[in-house]
Scaffold this motif. Structure first.
Motif, short mmCIF file in Angstrom:
data_model
loop_
_atom_site.label_atom_id
_atom_site.label_comp_id
_atom_site.label_asym_id
_atom_site.label_seq_id
_atom_site.Cartn_x
_atom_site.Cartn_y
_atom_site.Cartn_z
N ILE A 49 0.87 -1.18 0.00
CA ILE A 49 0.00 0.00 0.00
C ILE A 49 0.90 1.22 0.00
N TRP A 108 5.96 -1.55 -1.84
CA TRP A 108 5.21 -0.64 -2.71
C TRP A 108 6.08 -0.26 -3.90
N TYR A 136 -5.14 -0.35 -3.07
CA TYR A 136 -5.24 1.07 -3.41
C TYR A 136 -6.66 1.45 -3.07
#
Ligand code: AFP
Length: 355
Positions: free
Chosen positions: A207, A242, A262
């Motif tokens: 994330i 990420w 997301y």
């Protein structure tokens, strides 16, 4: 070199033998997508050298195009423009549908993101092409926008390529997920990862943590539990990644499991999410589900979202099924008005406040 290797062509022939309903015209379309990806792989591997004489502009997303975005989009259009089985295409880089020159009687529609993760090109990280294939309405003679507004469950094929240390093509035609690696010496994709399956259990999540202040409470709770590791309610340590390139994140999840998020956030209330439904969320969700994973907006299965516009965005939570189901349950509790509590075995429980 083994001459008994399975190429993409022989894989598609075998698919037809095993499943007579597998349309040879769809196989031919997938071969055209394969050729597009080879052209794009060649351009991407040249980096800055490929950018001469390419004019860019701000695309429909309001984003400044990279020269390779333009090159990749044109590569798909050039190859597919003579694809008789294709009625039209929709691309991240173009506002409306493009009518394929030779496709007046085409029975398929192609939706694609020509170069996903292109903001990583400047730093030489893995990017890729994402594609989705839908059926055109019976007798359609021109690719009207509404023909593309089909839920993800209507996809007949989906996949993505990876332009990284090796060039790969990940494909599903509705019977599992299969990975092919480009043998550059002979210019052929070879089946190297048959029947890919996502591990149900994982210890890895992805994330963009810089958006934390915009997350809804269910996501904040899930991420905090992972961050607390062994001393927290999960009882095990987690790893975080990420890459800011969805193709690379999804491939990692296909290989070792994980959860990609997301989510919907309050950063830009006009946007329910960052990722586009038709050419990012839907194809990747078909791939993930076909590999035994799950894909949700947090509140509904992504493949069942009814599209309302070509470039609409949705929240995306996908990957290992157990983790998706856990985070979806947090959203359901939150939406029922229940207090989300961080249950710490070492300290007093703490409420995760509503945003
Ligand atoms: P670009 O294609 O503009 O680089 O966007 C890539 C992407 O759509 C997706 O591949 C990434 O997961 C996500 O955006 C990264 O978004 P952030 O830059 O906000 O982290």
């Amino acid at each position: 070199m083994s001459y008994h290797r399975i190429t993409l062509s022989t894989f598609l022939i075998e698919e037809r033998r095993k499943t007579p309903a597998f349309d040879p015209e769809l196989a031919a379309l997938i071969k055209d997508v394969e050729v597009s990806c080879k052209y794009i792989a060649s351009a991407v591997s040249r980096g800055k050298l490929a950018e001469a004489q390419v004019s860019t502009m701000v695309n429909i997303q309001g984003e400044e195009q990279k020269p390779l975005d333009v090159i990749a989009n044109e590569a798909v259009l050039k190859v597919c423009d003579s694809t008789e089985q294709l009625l039209g295409v929709v691309s991240e880089e173009m506002e409306g549908p493009y009518a394929v020159t030779w496709g007046r009687n085409g029975r398929y529609l192609l939706v694609y993101d020509p170069l996903d993760g292109s903001s990583n090109l400047d730093v030489n990280l893995t990017v890729g092409t994402i594609f989705s294939v839908l059926r055109a309405p019976e007798g359609a003679k021109e690719p009207k926008a509404e023909y593309f507004l089909q839920p993800g469950t209507a996809q007949v094929a989906a996949g993505f390529s990876l332009y990284g240390p090796s060039v790969m093509l990940i494909l599903t035609v509705g019977r599992g997920v299969h990975g092919f690696t480009l043998d550059r010496e002979v210019g052929t994709f070879i089946l190297t990862h048959p029947d890919m399956r996502i591990p149900e259990e994982t210890r890895e999540f992805a994330i963009n943590a810089s958006n934390e202040r915009f997350w809804e409470p269910p996501v904040r709770l899930y991420v905090e539990e992972c961050q607390q590791g062994k001393s927290g309610p999960r009882g095990v340590d987690f790893n975080m990644r990420w890459i800011a390139s969805m193709v690379a994140e999804v491939y990692r999840i296909l290989i070792r499991g994980g959860l990609f998020m997301y989510p919907r956030d309050t950063k830009d209330p006009s946007k329910p999410g960052r990722l586009r439904l038709l050419y990012e969320a839907n194809p990747m969700s078909m791939i993930v589900e076909q590999a035994g994973g799950a894909a949700s907006t947090g509140r509904e299965r992504i493949l069942e979202v009814k599209p309302t516009s070509l470039h609409q965005r949705v929240p995306v939570i996908l990957g290992s099924r157990n983790e998706v189901e856990r985070l979806v349950s947090y959203h359901q509790a939150f939406d029922r008005g229940e207090e989300l509590t961080f249950k710490s075995p070492l300290f007093s429980n703490r409420s995760i406040f509503r945003s």
